[in-house]
Design a protein around this motif. Structure first.
Motif, mmCIF file in Angstrom:
data_model
loop_
_atom_site.group_PDB
_atom_site.id
_atom_site.type_symbol
_atom_site.label_atom_id
_atom_site.label_comp_id
_atom_site.label_asym_id
_atom_site.label_seq_id
_atom_site.Cartn_x
_atom_site.Cartn_y
_atom_site.Cartn_z
ATOM 1 N N THR A 76 -63.574 44.377 -17.560
ATOM 2 C CA THR A 76 -63.176 43.967 -16.215
ATOM 3 C C THR A 76 -63.572 42.521 -15.978
ATOM 4 N N ASP A 77 -62.670 41.780 -15.341
ATOM 5 C CA ASP A 77 -62.970 40.403 -14.965
ATOM 6 C C ASP A 77 -63.756 40.386 -13.658
ATOM 7 N N ALA A 78 -64.027 39.183 -13.170
ATOM 8 C CA ALA A 78 -64.726 39.032 -11.896
ATOM 9 C C ALA A 78 -63.885 39.632 -10.770
ATOM 10 N N ALA A 79 -64.545 40.304 -9.835
ATOM 11 C CA ALA A 79 -63.905 40.947 -8.683
ATOM 12 C C ALA A 79 -62.929 42.034 -9.103
ATOM 13 N N ALA A 80 -63.122 42.620 -10.263
ATOM 14 C CA ALA A 80 -62.263 43.707 -10.745
ATOM 15 C C ALA A 80 -63.105 44.951 -10.975
ATOM 16 N N ARG A 81 -62.476 46.109 -10.833
ATOM 17 C CA ARG A 81 -63.126 47.392 -11.076
ATOM 18 C C ARG A 81 -62.125 48.344 -11.702
ATOM 19 N N ALA A 82 -62.641 49.376 -12.326
ATOM 20 C CA ALA A 82 -61.787 50.367 -12.978
ATOM 21 C C ALA A 82 -62.453 51.727 -12.880
#
Length: 709
Positions: A76-82
């Motif tokens: 996941t990149d910055a400000a990303a979630r999964a």
């Protein structure tokens, strides 16, 4: 297929020992050939999330409903979630996280956290026994159902137990973490695990997890299907359950476009070992397309889950294939005709014929929710074309049930919806739908594996053959970087020079060992050797990690040794020279434990900057499979600017450069240690001052209240 001891004894008495052993060997061979009955699913993607598959060999954008299996990775990149679902188990990734799915099958869920933060929720005791998470600092095993959080930051692992209980196992140590505790673990220069207990962190990631858990608790679909069916959590939000006289409980999607049919809006992906796998575009499109059947009830498509099974078997796509030389479609670009492929959803009580290698037991288990009296199992396994040619697929008579696209759409993993809409009302497709089943039914799609996947599978087989004893291993070819990930910093580990600087600082500020803590000797690291089959080491009792000794009264506690932070750029880490280091000191012990041989991928771990022996022996006695141990190296994200390799200097220049780098690293480590000590002292002085001012503040507040009264 598993045989109990009582069953084995009865077979032995009836058939004799040699015959019984032969039968058990055949059963074990059949079970080994079957793919796992459980997979993971990317259930939610927020922001930019990356997915890595060993067959493709590159990072691509993660898509919702993508099946996950052993060897896959998520980043996941910055400000990303999964969010990932594996049956009833939920795993969520915070921003800046890289997670590897080491092993997912019917008996194991083994994850490896390379960096970032991960939360996991385990609902029952069976999931607890199957789950484990590994970091470079050790292994975490859950012991009770509950919610957990795992963080790996700055060469330290953190375990937070929101509810439940977990066990940490590190080099020569073990520690139980109870509900409401947060423990930090790191490895000292003497290769012993250190820890500290703190309060759980309450941040945005923790709040997001709590909201998601409360939403899952309100699910009503588990009254009709098993919670171990991956993807069942989305059915309540996107549809409703009803009762049908012929099928029992059925599920209707709440909103679908006009002319919609199952398996008509999505794309095909190649997922080993199943092969072509359907990935639907709908947010709820996982469970209805990998379990159960589809039927037309009151002129609407509905999903029929079938008989309740505690753990249903996953299927890549429950469809019947049609095509062959009788099916070709006109193409608008360039004119002429192109070979086509078609499929339609299976109806209730129709047998699913796998297109991959399976055993008769697997055929029964994957069809058990709808077909219980399969009498032609041998024919399905040995001659599947005969079975599909003799089946009258009932869904063929419904409009738009048969989806037809050019074979290139499937081979290139392109969206199916636009191509199918253009061909749906063409004369070729209408004539094809009216032909007899025995002329158009296929046991497998006439589309081979993508070229990249076929090449990766061949390379992986070559690496497995080269890893056998007596065969010189060939270097694995470097995977081409993904253009879509250009400009991102590389992931995974630290340069050796940076690790040596941190080890020097740890030696200067090491936490003393508790007087009564048992100590085990740690053997020196094994020298690099040709890859050999890994051996299973019997589990040994583990002492607890060394904690801080009790402080004398009136003396402030010494600062806890914390791992240093990353302070070198990616370019510096790549260009940092390698200096020789002395082996770690050994603690005396009467009987040191047996040294475990290095696994086949030890060189890859050393390149990533992690300890070579990061996987302790399995305390449950579960050997890791050869396929998991021999995963190919994952290419990192390409750096922002490519640096041309410098020419090799002579021996004297190289020695001088190494000495200078070592001196710089030592000076930098000393400066960091001094700065950290100053920060700790300032923080301690501030706490003292605040405590000294608290009585005066309380007196002032008390006096103010008295004057107000």
């Amino acid at each position: 297929m598993k045989l109990s001891s009582g069953t084995f004894a009865r077979i032995t008495r009836c058939l004799g020992l040699s015959t019984a052993i032969a039968l058990c060997g055949a059963a074990a061979g059949n079970a080994w050939a079957d793919p796992p009955g459980r997979v993971g699913r990317i259930s939610d993607v927020i922001g930019q999330v990356w997915f890595y598959n060993p067959d493709a060999g590159e990072w691509i954008s993660a898509q919702r409903n993508r099946p996950l299996t052993s060897g896959d990775r998520l980043s996941t990149d910055a400000a990303a979630r999964a969010e990932v679902r594996i049956g009833s188990t939920t795993v969520r990734l915070d921003s800046g996280t890289e997670l590897e799915l080491r092993q997912i099958d019917d008996e194991h869920i083994s994850l490896e956290l390379h960096s970032g933060s991960v939360a996991a929720r385990l609902r029952d005791n069976e999931s607890v026994r199957e789950f484990e998470l590994i970091t470079a600092e050790g292994r975490f095993q859950t012991q009770r159902a509950g919610s957990y959080r795992f963080d790996r930051l700055d060469e330290a692992s953190h375990l937070t137990v929101w509810s439940g209980q977990a066990l940490y196992e590190g080099p020569g140590s073990a520690l139980t973490v109870n509900s409401g505790q947060r423990a930090e673990f790191w490895i000292a220069p003497d290769n012993r695990a250190q820890y500290s207990i703190t309060e759980p962190v309450r941040d945005e990631f923790a709040a997001w997890n709590q909201d998601r858990n409360r939403s899952d608790d309100r699910s009503a679909s588990t009254r009709y299907v098993s919670p171990e069916m991956t993807g069942v959590e989305d059915l309540d939000r996107y549809g409703r359950w009803e009762q049908a006289p012929e099928y029992g409980a059925v599920w209707f999607p709440s909103s679908v476009p006009m002319g919609w049919a199952p398996y008509g809006m999505g794309h095909w992906a190649w997922v080993s070992p199943w092969g072509w796998t359907w990935v639907d575009d709908a947010p709820w499109g996982f469970a209805p397309f990998h379990y159960g059947r589809w039927a037309m009830v009151r002129e609407r498509w509905c999903w029929v889950p079938g008989t309740y099974v505690r753990r249903p078997v996953y299927a890549p796509a429950l469809v019947a294939w049609v095509g062959g030389p009788h099916l070709s479609v006109s193409i608008s670009v360039g004119g002429g005709h192109a070979p086509a492929v078609g499929w339609l959803p299976l109806a209730p009580r129709e047998v699913f014929v796998p297109t991959y290698r399976v055993s008769p037991t697997y055929v029964r288990n994957v069809n058990i929710t709808h077909v219980t009296n399969i009498t032609n199992v041998t024919t399905i396994v040995n001659n599947p074309q005969t079975v599909v040619s003799q089946t009258d697929y009932r869904n063929r008579r419904f409009p738009h049930a048969v989806t037809v696209v050019p074979q290139s759409v499937m081979a290139n993993r392109q969206p199916v919806g636009p191509a199918a809409a253009q061909l749906r009302d063409t004369p070729e497709v209408r004539r094809f739908a009216q032909q007899p089943v025995h002329q158009v039914a296929l046991s497998a799609p006439p589309v081979s594996a993508p070229p990249v996947v076929a090449r990766r599978m061949q390379e992986q087989q070559q690496r497995i053959e080269a890893a056998k004893p007596g065969v010189a291993p060939a270097p694995a070819p470097a995977a081409p970087p993904s253009p879509s990930r250009a400009g991102n910093p590389p992931r995974g580990g630290f340069a050796p020079a940076e690790r040596r600087g941190r080890d020097a600082r740890d030696e200067a500020r090491s936490v003393p060992v508790a007087p009564n803590a048992p100590v085990r000797a740690t053997p020196p690291a094994a020298q690099a050797a040709p890859a050999q089959p890994a051996t299973v080491v019997a589990p040994q009792p583990q002492p607890q990690p060394a904690a801080r000794p009790p402080q004398a009264p009136g003396v402030p506690p010494a600062p806890v040794q914390t791992p240093p932070s990353r302070n070198m750029t990616p370019a510096q880490r790549q260009a940092a020279p390698v200096a020789p280091t002395a082996p770690a000191p050994q603690a005396p012990a009467a009987t040191p434990p047996a040294q475990r041989p290095a696994p086949p991928d030890a060189a890859a771990n050393e390149r990533r900057g992690r300890p070579r022996d990061v996987q302790p022996p399995d305390q449950r006695g579960r050997p890791q499979t050869e396929a998991v141990r021999q995963q190919p190296a994952v290419p990192p994200r390409p750096p922002e600017t490519a640096v041309a390799p410098a020419q090799r200097p002579n021996a004297q220049a190289q020695a001088a450069a190494q000495a200078q780098a070592a001196a710089q690293a030592a000076a930098q480590a000393a400066a960091q240690a001094a700065a950290a000590t100053a920060r700790e002292n300032a923080r301690a002085e501030e706490q003292k001052k605040r405590k000294a001012e608290e009585p005066n503040e309380r007196d002032q507040r008390r006096g103010g209240r008295q004057q107000a009264n």
